[in-house]
Design a protein around this motif. Structure first.
Motif, PDB file in Angstrom:
ATOM      1  N   ASN A  34      15.911 -49.808 -28.702  1.00 63.54           N
ATOM      2  CA  ASN A  34      15.140 -48.613 -28.370  1.00 63.54           C
ATOM      3  C   ASN A  34      14.227 -48.907 -27.179  1.00 63.54           C
ATOM      4  N   VAL A  35      14.122 -47.947 -26.271  1.00 62.58           N
ATOM      5  CA  VAL A  35      13.339 -48.112 -25.049  1.00 62.58           C
ATOM      6  C   VAL A  35      12.187 -47.131 -25.028  1.00 62.58           C
ATOM      7  N   ASP A  91       9.985 -51.455 -33.672  1.00 62.62           N
ATOM      8  CA  ASP A  91      11.254 -50.771 -33.441  1.00 62.62           C
ATOM      9  C   ASP A  91      11.606 -50.664 -31.953  1.00 62.62           C
ATOM     10  N   ILE A  92      10.795 -51.287 -31.090  1.00 62.29           N
ATOM     11  CA  ILE A  92      11.000 -51.186 -29.646  1.00 62.29           C
ATOM     12  C   ILE A  92      11.567 -52.492 -29.089  1.00 62.29           C
ATOM     13  N   GLY A  93      12.607 -52.372 -28.245  1.00 62.12           N
ATOM     14  CA  GLY A  93      13.198 -53.559 -27.631  1.00 62.12           C
ATOM     15  C   GLY A  93      12.802 -53.738 -26.181  1.00 62.12           C
ATOM     16  N   MET A  94      12.447 -52.628 -25.519  1.00 64.25           N
ATOM     17  CA  MET A  94      12.074 -52.690 -24.112  1.00 64.25           C
ATOM     18  C   MET A  94      11.048 -51.624 -23.781  1.00 64.25           C
ATOM     19  N   GLN A 113       8.875 -60.519 -28.169  1.00 68.38           N
ATOM     20  CA  GLN A 113      10.307 -60.225 -28.091  1.00 68.38           C
ATOM     21  C   GLN A 113      10.602 -58.953 -27.294  1.00 68.38           C
ATOM     22  N   ILE A 114       9.583 -58.124 -27.069  1.00 67.80           N
ATOM     23  CA  ILE A 114       9.788 -56.881 -26.320  1.00 67.80           C
ATOM     24  C   ILE A 114       9.911 -57.191 -24.834  1.00 67.80           C
ATOM     25  N   SER A 127       1.987 -63.151 -17.982  1.00 70.21           N
ATOM     26  CA  SER A 127       2.279 -62.656 -19.328  1.00 70.21           C
ATOM     27  C   SER A 127       3.770 -62.732 -19.643  1.00 70.21           C
ATOM     28  N   SER A 128       4.538 -63.313 -18.703  1.00 68.47           N
ATOM     29  CA  SER A 128       5.999 -63.495 -18.885  1.00 68.47           C
ATOM     30  C   SER A 128       6.749 -62.178 -19.057  1.00 68.47           C
ATOM     31  N   ILE A 129       6.383 -61.169 -18.250  1.00 70.27           N
ATOM     32  CA  ILE A 129       7.161 -59.931 -18.286  1.00 70.27           C
ATOM     33  C   ILE A 129       8.558 -60.215 -17.736  1.00 70.27           C
TER      34      ILE A 129
END
Length: 204
Positions: A2-3, A45-48, A73-74, A94-96
């Motif tokens: 989910n984005v 519930d968010i992946g990106m 993990q996002i 922040s390792s985006i």
């Protein structure tokens, strides 16, 4: 996956929705304005998260930093059409996963997004090189011993292991590491490792 897309521009919204719809792994795309109450989001519930940074960005940047601390993990992708080096340097700490300055070419943008989705990172090359140039200038100010220790920290060695390898006390290593952090602006060993890993390519 989910984005969540935090966007001001309807044009960018249409492009992102069009591109991500073609990605098989994307299940749902939720688009909100920067004024949306982001506390209402279920981040489990968010992946990106895709964020278009434009005007009053301080609140959003703090939000990104918080998300990365609590939900590493996002994947986070930032679009910054103003191409601000200070913002870039702050956010890569922040390792985006992505820092993009334009989406003028649809196919190129789609390619970048696909790479990020499958686990790669993408940073604007000009900003990345400028950031490395500033860090290299700082590295040039390190002593020979500090450069030795910097590289060993980058390999994941702790102070005790570094001391044993260089035949110096653990306390001496600690003082050198503190000096390195001050000169280069690092806050953690993780940042050192990340910095040394990211020097060779804009795709990681």
């Amino acid at each position: 996956m989910n984005v969540l897309a935090i966007l001001e521009s309807d044009i960018i919204k249409n492009v992102i929705e069009d591109i991500l719809t073609d990605e098989m792994t994307i299940e749902e795309i939720k688009v909100v304005k920067p004024t949306f109450d982001l506390r209402k989001v279920d981040y489990e519930d968010i992946g990106m998260i895709i964020i278009d940074l434009r005007n009053d960005y301080e609140k959003i940047v703090s939000y990104i930093e918080k998300i990365k601390r609590n939900y590493s993990q996002i994947k986070i992708v930032v679009i910054d059409v103003r191409k601000r080096l200070d913002l870039f340097k702050r956010l890569i700490k922040s390792s985006i996963e992505g820092y993009i300055v334009d989406i003028l070419d649809r196919d190129e943008f789609a390619y970048i997004m696909h790479k990020i989705i499958i686990g790669k990172k993408f940073y604007d090359l000009d900003l990345f090189e400028e950031s490395l140039k500033e860090n290299r200038n700082g590295k040039d100010r390190l002593t020979i011993r500090e450069n030795e220790i910097l590289n060993l920290v980058g390999k994941g060695l702790n102070n005790k292991e570094i001391g044993q390898k260089l035949f110096i006390t653990e306390n001496t290593v600690k003082k050198h590491v503190s000096s390195i952090f001050t000169k280069l602006g690092f806050k953690s060993r993780k940042e050192v490792i990340s910095y040394l890993k990211k020097k060779d390519s804009m795709y990681f």
